[in-house]
Design a protein around this motif. Structure first.
Motif, mmCIF file in Angstrom:
data_model
loop_
_atom_site.group_PDB
_atom_site.id
_atom_site.type_symbol
_atom_site.label_atom_id
_atom_site.label_comp_id
_atom_site.label_asym_id
_atom_site.label_seq_id
_atom_site.Cartn_x
_atom_site.Cartn_y
_atom_site.Cartn_z
ATOM 1 N N LEU A 128 6.586 2.479 -5.406
ATOM 2 C CA LEU A 128 6.681 1.473 -4.149
ATOM 3 C C LEU A 128 6.971 2.327 -2.789
ATOM 4 C CD1 LEU A 128 5.910 -1.491 -4.347
ATOM 5 C CD2 LEU A 128 8.189 -2.084 -5.000
ATOM 6 N N LEU A 151 4.457 3.933 -0.798
ATOM 7 C CA LEU A 151 3.517 2.988 0.025
ATOM 8 C C LEU A 151 3.863 2.750 1.472
ATOM 9 C CD1 LEU A 151 2.341 0.952 -2.691
ATOM 10 C CD2 LEU A 151 1.084 2.670 -1.815
ATOM 11 N N LEU A 163 5.685 0.278 2.731
ATOM 12 C CA LEU A 163 5.435 -1.224 3.138
ATOM 13 C C LEU A 163 6.223 -1.795 4.249
ATOM 14 C CD1 LEU A 163 4.640 -2.943 -0.319
ATOM 15 C CD2 LEU A 163 3.265 -1.695 1.254
ATOM 16 N N VAL A 166 5.918 -8.825 -2.074
ATOM 17 C CA VAL A 166 5.407 -8.032 -3.257
ATOM 18 C C VAL A 166 5.391 -8.848 -4.582
ATOM 19 C CG1 VAL A 166 5.363 -6.031 -4.897
ATOM 20 C CG2 VAL A 166 6.334 -5.767 -2.441
ATOM 21 N N ARG A 193 2.017 -7.840 0.835
ATOM 22 C CA ARG A 193 1.558 -6.558 0.991
ATOM 23 C C ARG A 193 1.316 -5.641 -0.049
ATOM 24 N NH1 ARG A 193 0.373 -8.595 4.859
ATOM 25 N NH2 ARG A 193 0.764 -8.188 7.089
ATOM 26 N N GLY A 194 1.944 -6.114 -1.050
ATOM 27 C CA GLY A 194 1.864 -5.112 -2.330
ATOM 28 C C GLY A 194 1.907 -6.247 -3.607
ATOM 29 N N ARG A 246 -1.645 -3.564 -1.495
ATOM 30 C CA ARG A 246 -1.585 -2.378 -2.393
ATOM 31 C C ARG A 246 -1.258 -2.722 -3.841
ATOM 32 N NH1 ARG A 246 -1.491 2.124 1.059
ATOM 33 N NH2 ARG A 246 -2.790 2.959 -0.728
#
Ligand SMILES: Cc1ncc(COP(=O)(O)O)c(C=O)c1O
Length: 365
Positions: free
Chosen positions: A64, A67, A69, A75, A122-123, A146
């Motif tokens: 994580l 990535l 973010l 998330v 975003r995730g 993502r």
């Protein structure tokens, strides 16, 4: 009658010899055992890169974090899961959004995902619950979200020809003793993206891209060489471990059907075309008797059983937080109270399965 635990690791001479070889070598971290273990994980899963780490939780944190973010990102995480993925999100200062799961597969539910996606999403951490691969394509995620796949329980599973751990940008494995293969404690991150793999390697090793080159504020998430050597021995017997678990699961399904329990106590299902890894054999109990009564009765007959896992809104780390609410997470809420895991381990026999189902049928009668 022998006691049947929920799980038992399979450690043999090859694991013991591997550990001794690593310890005698004098090289205890980041050496040839890690390299060979990672190469074997790539061969088995088809991933371009595998990075061995100290636990499944470490894998989630590193994946994580790689990535990057933006602060304030949300998330999504399944609301019914061992809490490690949600705790990983919190540890990075990001916001966890719990999402309900499907009543059949116990994996993320596409309608609930669509409802949970907002401007800050975003995730998502998708979980292959108990080795049942999640159908990520069916979730219809927007491209800016993502995906990290938590395949902690799913080594050896696949869906549509894609190995579990490869459905997102990064995949995470655990080698805890209750998983398909174990290194004691351990985990790995899988990815096809060379830049993400390099980030994870740096995060694992105090932020170093090369000795003394500190490119980010990393951690120590390394897996020791002795543990990696144990992992190599375990991977060598992965087909045998998976096959035996599948055989036991088929025996459970047949015995439950023969006892007339197929509908009263449905087993966690897999999506069509999936090859599941059977890390846990779990079913949904009827409302009565209570799960505590079932567990007590089985224990009195030498059989360990327990809750399959937890609903995030029902545990101390998230209870009473906004969005962690039983009303919007009804499937997770029900599974929290009524899911039941039964013994499943290498070396268990089909007559052990018959014994477990006979006791279960008696308490449910
Ligand atoms: C779905 C899931 N993710 C992550 C983890 C964490 O793995 P570890 O115990 O290796 O940190 C677990 C462990 O039980 C798990 O079940």
């Amino acid at each position: 009658m022998s006691f049947l635990p929920l799980a038992r690791p399979t450690i043999g001479d090859a694991e013991l010899e591997g550990q001794a070889r690593a310890l005698r070598s004098g090289r205890l971290v980041l050496g040839p055992e890690n390299e060979a273990f990672e190469a074997e994980l790539c061969r088995i899963t088809g991933a371009a890169h595998a990075v061995a780490v100290s636990s499944g939780t470490a894998a989630l944190v590193a994946a994580l974090r790689a990535l990057e973010l933006p602060p304030g990102s949300e998330v999504l995480v399944p609301a019914f899961t061992f809490p490690a993925p949600a705790h990983a999100v919190v540890s990075l200062g990001l916001d966890v959004v719990p999402v309900d799961v499907a009543p059949d597969t116990w994996n993320l539910d596409a309608t609930s995902v669509a409802r949970a996606i907002g401007p800050r999403t975003r995730g998502v951490i998708v979980v292959d619950q108990f080795g049942v691969p999640v159908d990520v394509v069916a979730l219809g995620l927007p491209s800016e979200v993502r995906v990290v796949e938590d395949a902690a329980c799913a080594l050896g599973a696949e869906l549509g020809g894609i190995a579990s751990g490869r459905a997102g940008a990064l995949g995470c494995l655990s080698f805890h003793p209750r998983k398909i293969v174990t290194t004691g404690e351990g985990g790995a991150v899988l990815t096809d993206d060379a830049a993400l793999a390099a980030q994870v390697r740096a995060i694992r090793h105090h932020g170093q891209s090369a000795p003394g080159e500190f490119v980010l504020a990393g951690l120590n998430l390394r897996l020791g060489e002795a543990a990696a050597a144990v992992g190599r021995a375990q991977l060598a017997r992965l087909p045998e471990l998976l096959e035996h678990r599948a055989l036991l699961a088929a025996a459970y399904v047949a015995a439950l059907a023969a006892a007339g329990l197929a509908e009263r106590a449905p087993v966690q299902a897999a999506p069509p075309g999936a090859r599941r890894a059977w890390q846990t054999f779990a079913l949904l109990l009827p409302e009565k008797p209570t799960r505590a009564e079932v567990i007590d009765r089985l224990r009195a007959h030498g059989i360990e059983a327990g809750p399959a896992t937890y609903a995030l809104h029902r545990i101390g780390s998230f209870a009473k937080r906004p969005r962690f609410d039983a009303a919007t997470l009804p499937v997770a809420d029900r599974l929290h109270d009524r899911s039941l895991a039964l013994p499943l381990f290498f070396g268990m026999t089909e007559s052990d399965v018959t014994r477990v189902v006979a006791e279960l049928a008696a308490v449910l009668a």
